[in-house]
Design an enzyme around this catalytic site. Sequence first.
Site, PDB file in Angstrom:
ATOM      1  N   ASN A   9       0.871  -1.187   0.000  1.00 39.02           N
ATOM      2  CA  ASN A   9       0.000   0.000   0.000  1.00 39.02           C
ATOM      3  C   ASN A   9       0.902   1.229   0.000  1.00 39.02           C
ATOM      4  O   ASN A   9       1.517   1.545   1.009  1.00 39.02           O
ATOM      5  CB  ASN A   9      -0.885  -0.020   1.257  1.00 39.02           C
ATOM      6  CG  ASN A   9      -1.675   1.267   1.411  1.00 39.02           C
ATOM      7  OD1 ASN A   9      -1.826   2.035   0.459  1.00 39.02           O
ATOM      8  ND2 ASN A   9      -2.185   1.500   2.621  1.00 39.02           N
ATOM      9  N   TRP A  10       0.953   1.893  -1.135  1.00 35.09           N
ATOM     10  CA  TRP A  10       1.881   3.028  -1.269  1.00 35.09           C
ATOM     11  C   TRP A  10       1.342   4.323  -0.680  1.00 35.09           C
ATOM     12  O   TRP A  10       2.062   5.321  -0.621  1.00 35.09           O
ATOM     13  CB  TRP A  10       2.214   3.243  -2.745  1.00 35.09           C
ATOM     14  CG  TRP A  10       3.176   2.246  -3.293  1.00 35.09           C
ATOM     15  CD1 TRP A  10       3.725   1.173  -2.639  1.00 35.09           C
ATOM     16  CD2 TRP A  10       3.723   2.231  -4.612  1.00 35.09           C
ATOM     17  NE1 TRP A  10       4.572   0.495  -3.477  1.00 35.09           N
ATOM     18  CE2 TRP A  10       4.597   1.127  -4.686  1.00 35.09           C
ATOM     19  CE3 TRP A  10       3.564   3.047  -5.732  1.00 35.09           C
ATOM     20  CZ2 TRP A  10       5.309   0.818  -5.852  1.00 35.09           C
ATOM     21  CZ3 TRP A  10       4.265   2.739  -6.887  1.00 35.09           C
ATOM     22  CH2 TRP A  10       5.129   1.628  -6.938  1.00 35.09           C
ATOM     23  N   LYS A  11       0.069   4.340  -0.336  1.00 34.53           N
ATOM     24  CA  LYS A  11      -0.556   5.561   0.218  1.00 34.53           C
ATOM     25  C   LYS A  11      -0.276   6.747  -0.714  1.00 34.53           C
ATOM     26  O   LYS A  11      -0.224   6.562  -1.938  1.00 34.53           O
ATOM     27  CB  LYS A  11      -0.059   5.823   1.639  1.00 34.53           C
ATOM     28  CG  LYS A  11      -0.050   4.558   2.494  1.00 34.53           C
ATOM     29  CD  LYS A  11       0.228   4.815   3.931  1.00 34.53           C
ATOM     30  CE  LYS A  11       0.411   3.489   4.645  1.00 34.53           C
ATOM     31  NZ  LYS A  11       0.370   3.602   6.070  1.00 34.53           N
ATOM     32  N   HIS A  96      -9.289   1.109   5.188  1.00 34.37           N
ATOM     33  CA  HIS A  96      -7.982   1.294   5.813  1.00 34.37           C
ATOM     34  C   HIS A  96      -8.145   2.259   6.985  1.00 34.37           C
ATOM     35  O   HIS A  96      -8.954   3.189   6.930  1.00 34.37           O
ATOM     36  CB  HIS A  96      -6.988   1.851   4.782  1.00 34.37           C
ATOM     37  CG  HIS A  96      -5.581   1.833   5.267  1.00 34.37           C
ATOM     38  ND1 HIS A  96      -5.088   2.800   6.117  1.00 34.37           N
ATOM     39  CD2 HIS A  96      -4.564   0.963   5.046  1.00 34.37           C
ATOM     40  CE1 HIS A  96      -3.820   2.516   6.399  1.00 34.37           C
ATOM     41  NE2 HIS A  96      -3.481   1.402   5.756  1.00 34.37           N
ATOM     42  N   GLU A  98      -6.486   4.682   7.944  1.00 36.41           N
ATOM     43  CA  GLU A  98      -6.295   6.111   7.614  1.00 36.41           C
ATOM     44  C   GLU A  98      -7.567   6.685   7.000  1.00 36.41           C
ATOM     45  O   GLU A  98      -7.901   7.848   7.208  1.00 36.41           O
ATOM     46  CB  GLU A  98      -5.082   6.279   6.680  1.00 36.41           C
ATOM     47  CG  GLU A  98      -3.782   6.073   7.453  1.00 36.41           C
ATOM     48  CD  GLU A  98      -2.628   5.537   6.627  1.00 36.41           C
ATOM     49  OE1 GLU A  98      -2.671   5.594   5.397  1.00 36.41           O
ATOM     50  OE2 GLU A  98      -1.666   5.039   7.259  1.00 36.41           O
ATOM     51  N   GLU A 168      -5.123  -5.131  10.639  1.00 35.87           N
ATOM     52  CA  GLU A 168      -4.130  -4.073  10.780  1.00 35.87           C
ATOM     53  C   GLU A 168      -4.359  -3.322  12.090  1.00 35.87           C
ATOM     54  O   GLU A 168      -5.168  -2.391  12.138  1.00 35.87           O
ATOM     55  CB  GLU A 168      -4.249  -3.087   9.609  1.00 35.87           C
ATOM     56  CG  GLU A 168      -3.964  -3.697   8.263  1.00 35.87           C
ATOM     57  CD  GLU A 168      -3.341  -2.679   7.322  1.00 35.87           C
ATOM     58  OE1 GLU A 168      -2.290  -2.973   6.759  1.00 35.87           O
ATOM     59  OE2 GLU A 168      -3.895  -1.576   7.179  1.00 35.87           O
ATOM     60  N   GLY A 174       2.617   2.169  10.573  1.00 33.20           N
ATOM     61  CA  GLY A 174       3.538   3.292  10.407  1.00 33.20           C
ATOM     62  C   GLY A 174       4.264   3.702  11.679  1.00 33.20           C
ATOM     63  O   GLY A 174       4.887   4.755  11.738  1.00 33.20           O
ATOM     64  N   SER A 214       3.704  -2.229  10.203  1.00 33.47           N
ATOM     65  CA  SER A 214       5.155  -2.189  10.362  1.00 33.47           C
ATOM     66  C   SER A 214       5.854  -3.497   9.994  1.00 33.47           C
ATOM     67  O   SER A 214       6.808  -3.911  10.660  1.00 33.47           O
ATOM     68  CB  SER A 214       5.534  -1.748  11.783  1.00 33.47           C
ATOM     69  OG  SER A 214       5.092  -0.422  12.009  1.00 33.47           O
ATOM     70  N   GLY A 235       2.980  -1.145   4.156  1.00 30.01           N
ATOM     71  CA  GLY A 235       3.042   0.271   3.801  1.00 30.01           C
ATOM     72  C   GLY A 235       4.476   0.676   3.511  1.00 30.01           C
ATOM     73  O   GLY A 235       5.004   0.461   2.420  1.00 30.01           O
ATOM     74  N   GLY A 236       5.134   1.258   4.512  1.00 29.07           N
ATOM     75  CA  GLY A 236       6.475   1.824   4.359  1.00 29.07           C
ATOM     76  C   GLY A 236       7.464   0.936   3.612  1.00 29.07           C
ATOM     77  O   GLY A 236       8.127   1.386   2.677  1.00 29.07           O
TER      78      GLY A 236
END
Length: 258
Positions: A9-11, A96, A98, A168, A174, A214, A235-236
């Site tokens: 997930n590149w956001k 998600h 966010e 999640e 993150g 993470s 993500g990251g």
Amino acid sequence: MRKIIIAGNWKMNKTLDEVNDFFKGISEWEKDFEHRCQILIFPSNIYIQIALKMLDENNIDIGVQNIYYKDFGAYTGEISPKMILSIGSKYSLVGHSERRNIFHETDEEVNLKVKSLISNGVNVVMCVGETEEEREAGKTEKVLEQQLNYGLKDILPPDMKNIILAYEPVWAIGTGRTATPEIAEQAHKFIRDWISQKFGKNIAAEISILYGGSIKVSNIRDLIAQEDIDGGLIGGASLKLEDFKEIIKISEKNINRQ
Ligand code: PEP
């Protein structure tokens, strides 16, 4: 046998040049690497068509990070399942944390999105997970149950083949604080048992439940070895090509089943 999926997930990250570099790198690597897991990437919407074009000959799926649940109309800034299908993308993230926390998306909206995607034949990756406060108050299972109950309301057993779940925990997203394999497995087992009660044992055995929060090269091995963890939503670490490839390689070696 359920699918093992490694999803990125590149956001809201990467410029066009960075997107080009990443896809060039992964497409060359993927062609030579016989992998057993499904690779799925969720770039920013403006790069979806480029991604589809660049990965045309690869075995990598491209999805969107969010949709609106109507087909077409006066909804400035939104995109619909029909639109993404028309360009050849068949996956969408839904719910998600966010989206829930920053954009105030409710369980009811999550459900409308899930239903709209399913009725259009788009696969869904639906995210659930508790906040730190909820975990500390001993409410994790209650929260998961509520998010599953609302999110999957009116979904019929045959629709479940197009649904992937992602656990999640919000406190792990993150933050660098990954859930321990034991904590993650406990939540995944709870989710699978809930699916079993609601949709039956066979569907529960077939549905892929991804862990997200993470994930890194250093912790994927022990997470993926858990019985009910069927991959990761990353993500990251999915932004860095070398890390993402390494996570895929380690996952394949350490999956808990053949
Ligand atoms: C995510 O955004 O879904 C996620 C899990 O992020 P990170 O891997 O950076 O915690």
